[in-house]
Write a protein that holds these residues in place. Structure first.
Motif, short mmCIF file in Angstrom:
data_model
loop_
_atom_site.label_atom_id
_atom_site.label_comp_id
_atom_site.label_asym_id
_atom_site.label_seq_id
_atom_site.Cartn_x
_atom_site.Cartn_y
_atom_site.Cartn_z
N ARG A 1 0.84 -1.20 0.00
CA ARG A 1 0.00 0.00 0.00
C ARG A 1 0.87 1.25 0.00
NH1 ARG A 1 -1.21 -3.22 3.92
NH2 ARG A 1 -3.09 -3.67 2.75
N PRO A 2 1.00 1.89 -1.17
CA PRO A 2 1.83 3.09 -1.27
C PRO A 2 1.33 4.21 -0.36
CG PRO A 2 1.25 2.25 -3.44
CD PRO A 2 0.43 1.48 -2.46
N TYR A 3 2.28 5.07 0.01
CA TYR A 3 2.00 6.21 0.88
C TYR A 3 1.90 7.48 0.04
CZ TYR A 3 2.66 9.88 4.33
OH TYR A 3 2.51 11.02 5.09
N PHE A 4 0.88 8.30 0.33
CA PHE A 4 0.68 9.56 -0.38
C PHE A 4 0.45 10.70 0.62
CE2 PHE A 4 -0.95 6.15 -3.07
CZ PHE A 4 -0.27 6.38 -4.25
N PRO A 5 1.15 11.83 0.45
CA PRO A 5 0.85 13.02 1.25
C PRO A 5 -0.23 13.83 0.53
CG PRO A 5 2.85 13.37 -0.02
CD PRO A 5 2.33 12.02 -0.39
N GLY A 6 -1.46 13.63 0.88
CA GLY A 6 -2.57 14.23 0.17
C GLY A 6 -3.11 13.28 -0.89
N ALA A 7 -4.32 13.55 -1.33
CA ALA A 7 -4.98 12.68 -2.30
C ALA A 7 -4.20 12.64 -3.61
CB ALA A 7 -6.40 13.16 -2.56
N PRO A 8 -3.87 11.44 -4.11
CA PRO A 8 -3.15 11.36 -5.38
C PRO A 8 -4.09 11.51 -6.56
CG PRO A 8 -3.60 9.16 -4.58
CD PRO A 8 -4.13 10.11 -3.53
N ASP A 9 -3.53 11.88 -7.72
CA ASP A 9 -4.31 11.74 -8.93
C ASP A 9 -4.12 10.32 -9.46
OD1 ASP A 9 -1.84 11.67 -10.29
OD2 ASP A 9 -1.97 13.78 -10.89
N THR A 10 -4.86 9.97 -10.51
CA THR A 10 -4.84 8.60 -10.99
C THR A 10 -3.46 8.20 -11.50
OG1 THR A 10 -7.17 8.75 -11.60
CG2 THR A 10 -5.92 6.98 -12.60
N VAL A 11 -2.78 9.11 -12.20
CA VAL A 11 -1.48 8.76 -12.78
C VAL A 11 -0.45 8.49 -11.69
CG1 VAL A 11 0.43 9.64 -14.18
CG2 VAL A 11 -1.93 9.96 -14.96
N LEU A 12 -0.46 9.28 -10.62
CA LEU A 12 0.47 9.01 -9.52
C LEU A 12 0.14 7.68 -8.85
CD1 LEU A 12 2.78 9.83 -7.68
CD2 LEU A 12 1.15 11.17 -6.32
N LEU A 13 -1.13 7.36 -8.69
CA LEU A 13 -1.51 6.07 -8.12
C LEU A 13 -1.02 4.93 -9.01
CD1 LEU A 13 -3.07 4.53 -5.91
CD2 LEU A 13 -5.15 4.83 -7.29
N VAL A 14 -1.15 5.09 -10.33
CA VAL A 14 -0.64 4.09 -11.26
C VAL A 14 0.87 3.90 -11.08
CG1 VAL A 14 -0.18 3.63 -13.71
CG2 VAL A 14 -2.47 4.36 -12.98
N HIS A 15 1.57 5.01 -10.98
CA HIS A 15 3.03 4.96 -10.81
C HIS A 15 3.43 4.15 -9.59
CE1 HIS A 15 7.14 6.89 -11.11
NE2 HIS A 15 7.14 6.51 -9.83
N GLU A 16 2.83 4.46 -8.45
CA GLU A 16 3.23 3.78 -7.21
C GLU A 16 2.78 2.33 -7.18
OE1 GLU A 16 5.41 5.22 -5.67
OE2 GLU A 16 5.11 7.33 -6.17
N LEU A 17 1.64 2.02 -7.77
CA LEU A 17 1.21 0.63 -7.83
C LEU A 17 2.06 -0.18 -8.82
CD1 LEU A 17 -2.68 1.00 -7.60
CD2 LEU A 17 -1.11 0.14 -5.84
#
Length: 469
Positions: free
Chosen positions: A301-317
């Protein structure tokens, strides 16, 4: 992480023998580092860790918070050892045992040197227990980013890339030494403690709650996390039975809800492109935007400071395949993490109505990708496979030019062969480590009729912007 081998003089050897009650010293001290080119004191020589069992108790009610920990580490000696090192920065060590017997220890910087009562033999499996406490530190990286133990508005978060995990538990903190993990984290009632893997238990007693997490697949210590705070949690499963666990700070719940609902869709897309998902759980941790300066691919489960956009979520996953399952042998190989995850962004955009990967490549090459000229020029600052020093392992060439290398390979071998290469690479080194040489050899073996010399010389290892795209 900076001294390749602990040097022992004859006088030191005699002193160590005297401390253990005399007798000859057959073994030698393990190395205080694994000779990483950028973090030479990272990790330790002489043994391989198989499992960490961490019991942590955290009280955030002081300025830096107080952490009490017991680390039980199961390892196997890879040589005869009279002593060995663990990485631990700060904190007070109260006791160390090896195989249930008190062991002598001393501290020097980030090195905790342990001398067991009985020498360890090559191939022997042993258990070391370290009891420690104190205010865990925030570590400043060579690039001035912060990691380690970061106090947040309502708790703290442990972030480890590249060296921060040694701020909150002892170990061999280099990506080449992976292990499985059990973490039991106790915090004041009303707060949650989110970590990697699967939540096995949650119990409250006398005003404190213990959360027990289990990670069954090998994990490098830099992608271990503990996030303490107030959370809105959700548990579900994907259509193929994969566990999904999300933890969101209440202030970020509304902004995160829509994008986090896409996790099952992203996981399905990832498996179509990269092959079977290598872990038993997925999800995300979303903290407040001021709590850390970056997102991180913490395992499962990637960590995000604030809500990510979809592309950032794709990157970390995407990092779960490339970076977490297939981990770098050294920090010089960072482009194998970031180039792949960045190219995953390009592929997602290509498949979902955005620019094609070719259009993204062309914009980067032509200097029109960013609005800022300096940002466009920075792509060519150094070769992705050879950052100049530790301060640059997360710079633009590692990400964008790394992705451009992959696109050049795709254009050379064709789409069908390239998809096979992506999934095949992830499968070949699943739960392992690889370096740039392993990758180039794999590509050449996968497409023996193609000549990749120009890609390696001009795009992967060459200085400056290649003469033609």
């Amino acid at each position: 992480m900076r001294i390749p081998r602990l040097l022992v003089t004859a006088a030191t050897a005699l002193a160590l023998a005297a401390c253990s009650g005399g007798g000859s010293v057959d073994g030698t001290p393990g190395g205080s580092g694994v000779r990483d080119p950028y973090f030479p004191k990272a990790g330790n020589g002489g043994y391989d860790i198989g499992h960490y069992d961490l019991t942590l108790d955290y009280d955030p009610d002081t300025d830096a918070g107080h952490l009490t920990g017991t680390a039980v580490i199961t390892a196997r000696a890879t040589e005869d050892l009279s002593a060995f090192d663990l990485d631990l920065k700060g904190l007070d060590v109260e006791a160390v045992e090896v195989e249930g017997r008190d062991a002598r220890f001393n501290r020097a910087g980030q090195e905790l040197t342990v001398r067991p009562a009985d020498e360890l033999h090559d191939g022997e499996t042993f258990r070391v227990t370290v009891r420690y406490s104190g205010e865990p530190q925030t570590i400043t990286d060579p690039d001035d980013s912060e990691e380690g133990w970061l106090p947040t508005a309502d708790g703290a978060v442990g972030l480890g890339e590249p060296t921060g995990s040694m701020a909150w538990f002892p170990g061999s903190h280099h990506p080449s030494d992976k292990a499985t993990y059990d973490l039991a984290v106790t915090v004041p009632e009303g707060l949650g403690a989110v970590s990697n893997g699967e939540l096995r238990d949650e119990r409250t007693r006398d005003g404190r709650t213990t959360f027990t997490w289990h990670t069954a697949e090998p994990m490098a210590s830099h992608v271990v996390t503990v996030a303490v705070g107030e959370w809105e949690t959700a548990r579900s499963t994907t259509d193929d039975g994969l566990s999904v666990y999300t933890a969101v700070d209440p202030t970020q719940a509304d902004a995160s809800r829509k994008v986090l609902k896409r996790i099952p869709e992203i996981m399905e897309w990832g498996q179509e492109n990269f092959g079977p998902y290598p872990f038993s759980a997925t999800g995300a941790i979303v903290d407040r935007d001021e709590d850390a300066g970056y997102a991180l691919e913490t395992q499962n489960r990637p960590y995000f400071p604030g809500a990510p956009d979809t592309v950032l979520l794709v990157h970390e996953l995407a990092h779960q395949w490339y970076g977490n399952s297939v981990s770098p042998k050294t920090w010089r190989d960072m482009w194998l993490n970031e180039g792949f995850a960045t190219y995953a962004e390009w592929l997602w955009e290509e498949d979902h109505g955005g620019d094609s990967a070719q259009e993204t490549f062309d914009a980067l090459y032509d200097g029109t990708y960013y609005d800022d000229e300096d940002a466009n020029d920075s792509i060519w600052a150094f070769p992705p496979a050879d950052p100049p020093d530790a301060a640059h392992i997360s710079d633009s060439p590692v990400y964008q030019r790394g992705a451009m290398v992959l696109h050049k390979i795709r254009r050379t071998v064709g789409d069908d062969a390239f998809w096979d290469l992506l999934s095949g690479w992830a499968a070949a080194h699943r739960h392992g480590n690889a370096d740039t040489g392993d990758f180039t050899a794999y590509v050449e073996k996968s497409a023996p009729d193609e000549d990749f010399t120009g890609i390696w010389e001009d795009w992967l290892r060459g200085d400056g912007r290649p003469d033609s795209p």
